[in-house]
Design an enzyme around this catalytic site. Structure first.
Site, mmCIF file in Angstrom:
data_model
loop_
_atom_site.group_PDB
_atom_site.id
_atom_site.type_symbol
_atom_site.label_atom_id
_atom_site.label_comp_id
_atom_site.label_asym_id
_atom_site.label_seq_id
_atom_site.Cartn_x
_atom_site.Cartn_y
_atom_site.Cartn_z
ATOM 1 N N LYS A 1 -8.251 8.185 5.662
ATOM 2 C CA LYS A 1 -6.955 8.188 4.997
ATOM 3 C C LYS A 1 -7.044 7.299 3.753
ATOM 4 O O LYS A 1 -7.729 6.257 3.776
ATOM 5 C CB LYS A 1 -5.892 7.671 5.971
ATOM 6 C CG LYS A 1 -4.463 7.751 5.469
ATOM 7 C CD LYS A 1 -3.501 7.296 6.558
ATOM 8 C CE LYS A 1 -2.061 7.335 6.131
ATOM 9 N NZ LYS A 1 -1.136 6.899 7.208
ATOM 10 N N SER B 1 2.495 9.940 8.445
ATOM 11 C CA SER B 1 2.008 9.907 7.088
ATOM 12 C C SER B 1 0.540 10.302 6.938
ATOM 13 O O SER B 1 0.089 10.597 5.829
ATOM 14 C CB SER B 1 2.186 8.507 6.498
ATOM 15 O OG SER B 1 1.449 7.557 7.240
ATOM 16 N N SER C 1 2.417 7.668 12.667
ATOM 17 C CA SER C 1 1.733 8.368 11.574
ATOM 18 C C SER C 1 0.367 8.945 11.905
ATOM 19 O O SER C 1 -0.184 9.710 11.102
ATOM 20 C CB SER C 1 1.612 7.446 10.366
ATOM 21 O OG SER C 1 2.855 7.310 9.746
#
Lengths: 66, 471
Positions: free
Chosen positions: B82, B157, B181
């Site tokens: 990420k 997210s 997330s």
């Protein structure tokens, strides 16, 4: 602020001033309904946590290693 | 000679072929890079593709294998990170415009540990801006889409990490999880993801969202793969002040243990309440499967469970607003509209709201620890709904009532986040539109091993995790 007061444009203006956060009138107006919902929910939680039954509970900012 | 399409291999399968020299790291990495080139224009799972660097590392990994050295099951395995996880020499944007040119001079601890284990980083994945949101509808780097249906959202997210794994563009990825997330995108993309106990995995050199709730962890197609990545990144890190000095268990050893006799808790009037029908049906069927394996289901009352969404919103509003305070005053126009609004709102809570929310966490945790005297894990759906259309800000869960997406998305994942407990999401079915459903399994502090055991046992008798989106 009383928990049952609606959040108004003036409320947001006052909070912005307290936070030294310069927001234009359009942005302040836009925040009113959202803040009203969030603060109503936060006040409800605050009432719950302020109850005598929960007075001994400490805030948790770091979790124990167990 | 490689056996099967390299794109369909799990980490465990690829590791066996790499070690046996039936597949080379170069071949495997090339297959992933070609897959990214083919599908990522549509999915937008990546912000940065590290193709040159990945090819170079793959060649080095191959030379080591040819010389008889293997660093373990991640040696030569292509993974993605990420884009809020620092990577030395590779830009780390956190999905933002503000950090769009930020190139860290050192790795996050988790990135360094993966590299030391021989993993090959093929790219940095798309995310909700600064991880403050659950849709990965990113105004700066493109809207990430769900590989099962590109008209639907990948959640967030860590939506890019979820979509990248589901789209077979990497074998595993790291995400970050504050209020859900990792688990939310794992659920809607039909993959496995774990939120660890706070302190179990280092947050060092990871752009924060909310300091008291942030975690980092893997997202993979199988529980077994998740364990392989988790074992590498878990453990004490002196650079992270919140890191726990708790020994790392033998998680792979846990996988072989049966779930017979395991006690599974359902939270009364919560675990299966207010969910879309397809979600409830799939989770009930998964519970039946676990019962068939010898687990016992027990219902437990948890009087303080309601209030969790407000507590999560309060903490997740106030802490990011403290982190972003300066940028909000100097670069406000560089935020996307949704994140800018949330950051402004976060400055308007009272200190007592924040402290009462932190006290609520203690209360919730206490009730969970009490519950864990009677059961070994708790189960809920991961999300009360399946993937919504991209761009939606409201969702219908029951009847015709539209609900605000941000609150609805937090219904189940916020609870373990607040209580500091580990939680695993794994695929347990599909809705009538072919969209994945995820189930969340919540465990005792530092008992990720039991979550892996439950998930692995379930995947031994089901095949949801073997299905691929058509892209």
């Amino acid at each position: 602020m009383k928990s049952d007061d609606p959040v108004t444009k003036e409320t947001v203006e006052r909070l912005c001033a307290q936070a030294d956060l310069p927001l234009g009138p359009e942005r302040r107006t836009r925040l009113v309904p959202m803040l009203a919902g969030l603060i109503a929910a936060a006040n409800e939680l605050s009432r719950k946590m302020a109850a005598a039954a929960h007075q001994s509970i400490l805030p948790i900012l770091r979790f124990p290693e167990r | 000679m490689a056996q099967g399409d390299p794109l369909d291999l799990t980490i465990i399968e690829a590791a066996a072929q790499l070690e046996g020299r039936r597949l080379s790291p170069v071949e495997l990495t090339e297959a992933m890079l070609q897959r990214i080139a083919k599908v990522d224009k549509q999915i937008r799972a990546y912000i940065t593709v590290c193709d040159a660097q990945a090819r170079e590392v793959a060649r080095a990994a191959e030379r080591m294998i040819q010389a008889g050295y293997c660093l373990g099951p991640l040696h030569g395995i292509p993974v993605a990170l990420k884009d809020n996880i620092y990577t030395r020499g590779v830009r780390t944007t956190a999905g933002s415009k503000i950090l769009s040119d930020f190139v860290p001079s050192e790795d996050a601890t988790v990135a360094a540990r993966l590299k030391r284990a021989g993993a090959i980083i093929v790219g940095k994945t798309n995310m909700h801006e600064f991880a403050w949101g659950g849709t990965t509808d990113n105004p700066h780097h493109g809207t990430c889409r769900n590989p099962w249906n590109p008209e639907r959202f990948p959640a967030g997210s860590s939506g890019g990490s979820g979509a990248a794994v589901a789209a077979r563009t990497c074998l595993g990825a790291l995400g970050t999880d504050t209020g859900g997330s990792i688990r939310l995108p794992s659920s809607v993309n039909g993959i496995v993801g774990i939120r660890p106990t706070i302190g179990r995995v280092s947050n060092y050199n990871v752009v924060p969202l909310a300091w008291t709730m942030d975690t980092v962890s893997p997202m993979t197609r199988t529980v077994e793969d998740c364990v392989v990545m988790f074992e590498v990144i878990a453990g004490y890190d002196p650079f992270d002040e919140h890191s726990a000095q708790v020994p790392v268990a033998d998680y792979r050893g846990e996988l072989g243990r049966p779930v017979h006799g395991l006690r599974v808790g359902l939270i009364r009037d919560y675990s299966l309440t207010h969910v879309q029908k397809a979600v409830g049906d799939a989770v009930r069927a998964a519970l039946k499967t676990l019962e068939g394996l010898g687990a016992r289901i027990e219902e437990i009352a948890m009087p303080s469970i309601h209030g969790n969404i407000s507590a999560q919103l309060t903490i997740e509003s106030c802490e990011p607003s403290a982190y972003h305070q300066q940028w909000l005053r100097t670069r406000a126009a560089d935020y996307g509209e949704d994140v800018r609004t949330l950051l402004e709102l976060g400055e308007m809570y009272l200190a007592t709201h924040y402290i009462q929310a932190q006290r609520y966490r203690s209360l919730l945790r206490k009730e969970f620890l009490e519950g864990f005297k009677r059961v070994d894990v708790f189960v809920t759906p991961t999300l009360p709904f399946t993937a919504t259309p991209c761009g939606a800000t409201e969702v219908v869960i029951e009847g015709n009532r539209k609900e605000d997406m941000l609150s609805a998305i937090m219904q189940f994942t916020g609870v373990p986040s607040l209580a500091g407990l580990p939680a695993l999401s794994l695929p347990v079915g599909f809705d009538p539109d072919g969209l994945p459903v995820g189930m969340q399994v919540i465990g005792r502090p530092f008992d990720e091993g039991t979550l892996f055991r439950v998930g692995h046992a379930y995947q031994q008798v089901t095949d949801w995790h073997t299905r691929s989106p058509r892209l």
